[in-house]
Design a protein around this motif. Structure first.
Motif, PDB file in Angstrom:
ATOM      1  N   VAL A  98       0.860  -1.180   0.000  1.00  0.00           N
ATOM      2  CA  VAL A  98       0.000   0.000   0.000  1.00  0.00           C
ATOM      3  C   VAL A  98       0.893   1.225   0.000  1.00  0.00           C
ATOM      4  N   THR A  99       0.560   2.211  -0.827  1.00  0.00           N
ATOM      5  CA  THR A  99       1.293   3.478  -0.846  1.00  0.00           C
ATOM      6  C   THR A  99       0.280   4.618  -0.786  1.00  0.00           C
ATOM      7  N   PRO A 100       0.684   5.751  -0.195  1.00  0.00           N
ATOM      8  CA  PRO A 100      -0.214   6.903  -0.192  1.00  0.00           C
ATOM      9  C   PRO A 100      -0.416   7.412  -1.614  1.00  0.00           C
ATOM     10  N   ARG A 101      -1.562   7.979  -1.849  1.00  0.00           N
ATOM     11  CA  ARG A 101      -1.868   8.552  -3.158  1.00  0.00           C
ATOM     12  C   ARG A 101      -1.126   9.876  -3.288  1.00  0.00           C
ATOM     13  N   PRO A 102      -0.321  10.046  -4.324  1.00  0.00           N
ATOM     14  CA  PRO A 102       0.439  11.295  -4.447  1.00  0.00           C
ATOM     15  C   PRO A 102      -0.477  12.480  -4.778  1.00  0.00           C
ATOM     16  N   ALA A 103      -0.240  13.578  -4.103  1.00  0.00           N
ATOM     17  CA  ALA A 103      -0.902  14.863  -4.385  1.00  0.00           C
ATOM     18  C   ALA A 103      -2.403  14.887  -4.139  1.00  0.00           C
ATOM     19  N   ALA A 104      -2.946  13.911  -3.451  1.00  0.00           N
ATOM     20  CA  ALA A 104      -4.382  13.904  -3.155  1.00  0.00           C
ATOM     21  C   ALA A 104      -4.636  12.907  -2.025  1.00  0.00           C
ATOM     22  N   PRO A 105      -5.760  13.053  -1.330  1.00  0.00           N
ATOM     23  CA  PRO A 105      -6.064  12.076  -0.281  1.00  0.00           C
ATOM     24  C   PRO A 105      -6.370  10.711  -0.893  1.00  0.00           C
ATOM     25  N   GLY A 106      -5.987   9.683  -0.191  1.00  0.00           N
ATOM     26  CA  GLY A 106      -6.287   8.326  -0.638  1.00  0.00           C
ATOM     27  C   GLY A 106      -5.088   7.423  -0.557  1.00  0.00           C
ATOM     28  N   LYS A 107      -5.231   6.254  -1.148  1.00  0.00           N
ATOM     29  CA  LYS A 107      -4.178   5.239  -1.122  1.00  0.00           C
ATOM     30  C   LYS A 107      -4.237   4.410  -2.394  1.00  0.00           C
ATOM     31  N   THR A 108      -3.130   3.761  -2.680  1.00  0.00           N
ATOM     32  CA  THR A 108      -3.043   2.823  -3.787  1.00  0.00           C
ATOM     33  C   THR A 108      -2.621   1.480  -3.232  1.00  0.00           C
ATOM     34  N   VAL A 109      -3.419   0.457  -3.477  1.00  0.00           N
ATOM     35  CA  VAL A 109      -3.051  -0.914  -3.125  1.00  0.00           C
ATOM     36  C   VAL A 109      -2.588  -1.552  -4.424  1.00  0.00           C
ATOM     37  N   TRP A 110      -1.395  -2.134  -4.406  1.00  0.00           N
ATOM     38  CA  TRP A 110      -0.795  -2.662  -5.630  1.00  0.00           C
ATOM     39  C   TRP A 110      -0.339  -4.098  -5.415  1.00  0.00           C
ATOM     40  N   ALA A 111      -0.204  -4.794  -6.528  1.00  0.00           N
ATOM     41  CA  ALA A 111       0.327  -6.166  -6.514  1.00  0.00           C
ATOM     42  C   ALA A 111       1.142  -6.357  -7.788  1.00  0.00           C
ATOM     43  N   GLU A 112       2.202  -7.138  -7.681  1.00  0.00           N
ATOM     44  CA  GLU A 112       3.062  -7.413  -8.826  1.00  0.00           C
ATOM     45  C   GLU A 112       3.152  -8.914  -9.068  1.00  0.00           C
ATOM     46  N   LEU A 113       3.226  -9.259 -10.344  1.00  0.00           N
ATOM     47  CA  LEU A 113       3.380 -10.647 -10.765  1.00  0.00           C
ATOM     48  C   LEU A 113       4.459 -10.685 -11.834  1.00  0.00           C
ATOM     49  N   ARG A 114       5.538 -11.378 -11.544  1.00  0.00           N
ATOM     50  CA  ARG A 114       6.632 -11.521 -12.514  1.00  0.00           C
ATOM     51  C   ARG A 114       6.338 -12.716 -13.412  1.00  0.00           C
ATOM     52  N   VAL A 115       6.634 -12.561 -14.701  1.00  0.00           N
ATOM     53  CA  VAL A 115       6.406 -13.644 -15.654  1.00  0.00           C
ATOM     54  C   VAL A 115       7.703 -13.969 -16.375  1.00  0.00           C
ATOM     55  N   ARG A 116       7.833 -15.217 -16.733  1.00  0.00           N
ATOM     56  CA  ARG A 116       8.966 -15.660 -17.531  1.00  0.00           C
ATOM     57  C   ARG A 116       8.620 -15.508 -18.992  1.00  0.00           C
ATOM     58  N   THR A 117       9.590 -15.702 -19.859  1.00  0.00           N
ATOM     59  CA  THR A 117       9.319 -15.731 -21.291  1.00  0.00           C
ATOM     60  C   THR A 117       8.313 -16.837 -21.545  1.00  0.00           C
ATOM     61  N   GLY A 118       7.329 -16.554 -22.337  1.00  0.00           N
ATOM     62  CA  GLY A 118       6.269 -17.524 -22.594  1.00  0.00           C
ATOM     63  C   GLY A 118       5.017 -17.212 -21.807  1.00  0.00           C
ATOM     64  N   GLY A 119       5.079 -16.200 -20.926  1.00  0.00           N
ATOM     65  CA  GLY A 119       3.876 -15.734 -20.252  1.00  0.00           C
ATOM     66  C   GLY A 119       3.468 -16.472 -19.006  1.00  0.00           C
ATOM     67  N   HIS A 120       4.337 -17.307 -18.426  1.00  0.00           N
ATOM     68  CA  HIS A 120       3.975 -18.014 -17.205  1.00  0.00           C
ATOM     69  C   HIS A 120       4.579 -17.305 -16.012  1.00  0.00           C
ATOM     70  N   PRO A 121       3.866 -17.284 -14.870  1.00  0.00           N
ATOM     71  CA  PRO A 121       4.429 -16.676 -13.677  1.00  0.00           C
ATOM     72  C   PRO A 121       5.711 -17.393 -13.274  1.00  0.00           C
ATOM     73  N   HIS A 122       6.603 -16.688 -12.587  1.00  0.00           N
ATOM     74  CA  HIS A 122       7.841 -17.312 -12.102  1.00  0.00           C
ATOM     75  C   HIS A 122       7.550 -18.472 -11.184  1.00  0.00           C
ATOM     76  N   THR A 123       6.567 -18.335 -10.333  1.00  0.00           N
ATOM     77  CA  THR A 123       6.184 -19.433  -9.470  1.00  0.00           C
ATOM     78  C   THR A 123       5.152 -20.275 -10.211  1.00  0.00           C
ATOM     79  N   HIS A 124       4.920 -21.454  -9.744  1.00  0.00           N
ATOM     80  CA  HIS A 124       3.996 -22.357 -10.432  1.00  0.00           C
ATOM     81  C   HIS A 124       2.657 -22.430  -9.720  1.00  0.00           C
ATOM     82  N   ARG A 125       2.189 -21.277  -9.270  1.00  0.00           N
ATOM     83  CA  ARG A 125       0.882 -21.229  -8.629  1.00  0.00           C
ATOM     84  C   ARG A 125      -0.199 -21.316  -9.689  1.00  0.00           C
ATOM     85  N   VAL A 126      -1.332 -21.802  -9.294  1.00  0.00           N
ATOM     86  CA  VAL A 126      -2.478 -21.835 -10.192  1.00  0.00           C
ATOM     87  C   VAL A 126      -3.586 -21.029  -9.525  1.00  0.00           C
TER      88      VAL A 126
END
Length: 194
Positions: free
Chosen positions: A123-151
């Motif tokens: 979670v990061t504060p919203r720049p220049a205005a009230p609020g927040k940003t909740v973010w998530a990242e997913l890394r992918v390998r070549t071929g479009g699959h996530p680095h981990t083998h979660r389903v």
């Protein structure tokens, strides 16, 4: 704050802070990923669609301020997808470690799913205005699959926990940015800012 690399692809849109807006956000992220070469049934599409559904639902349930929209941004940079959901409610921050919900509870598992499926989130504060940003990242390998083998659970499986129909949705966005500049959308939003 560390500098993020310039995105190779970007999709950003505002949505009404309603369950209908959250469903639309989920659907449009899934469509955009399909357009970017990650078909609907791939792990990347299904995982990011589920993460978007959870973060969008949380923005509606816990970040809602009447008359204010929430904003979704999906980017791809250096093999990492980043989904950001911004709302205007700064005082309601999600916990850094999601609590384990009561086994009889019908809600409270959204951030647990995000934490389990994403390679990183926060979670990061919203720049220049009230609020927040909740973010998530997913890394992918070549071929479009996530680095981990979660389903990820199929989007139709996660929808039943929200108890709504997800097959119909209106195109009610006020702006869309996808490398071609801003495009006007429905006039009902006017010039309101999230």
């Amino acid at each position: 704050m560390p500098q993020r690399p310039a995105p190779e692809r970007e999709f950003a849109l505002r949505f009404t802070s309603t369950p209908r807006g959250a469903r639309l956000a989920r659907r449009l992220v899934s469509h955009r990923l399909n357009d970017w070469g990650h078909p609907y049934t791939t792990p990347v599409n299904e995982t990011l669609t589920l993460i978007t559904a959870e973060l969008g639902t949380n923005a509606v349930r816990h970040g809602h301020i009447p008359g204010r929209d929430f904003h979704v941004q999906l980017t791809l940079a250096e093999g990492t997808f980043r989904i950001e959901v911004t709302d205007t409610r700064a005082e309601r921050q999600p916990p850094s470690t999601p609590p384990t919900p009561d086994s009889t509870s019908e809600s409270g598992r959204g951030l647990l799913l995000v934490a389990a499926l994403a390679d990183d989130w926060g979670v990061t504060p919203r720049p220049a205005a009230p609020g927040k940003t909740v973010w998530a990242e997913l890394r992918v390998r070549t071929g479009g699959h996530p680095h981990t083998h979660r389903v990820a659970p199929r989007p139709t499986d996660s929808v039943s926990t929200y108890g709504h129909d997800t097959e119909s949705f209106p195109a009610t966005s006020s702006q869309r940015r996808d490398g071609l500049g801003l495009r006007p959308g429905a006039a009902s939003y006017g010039d309101r800012r999230p």
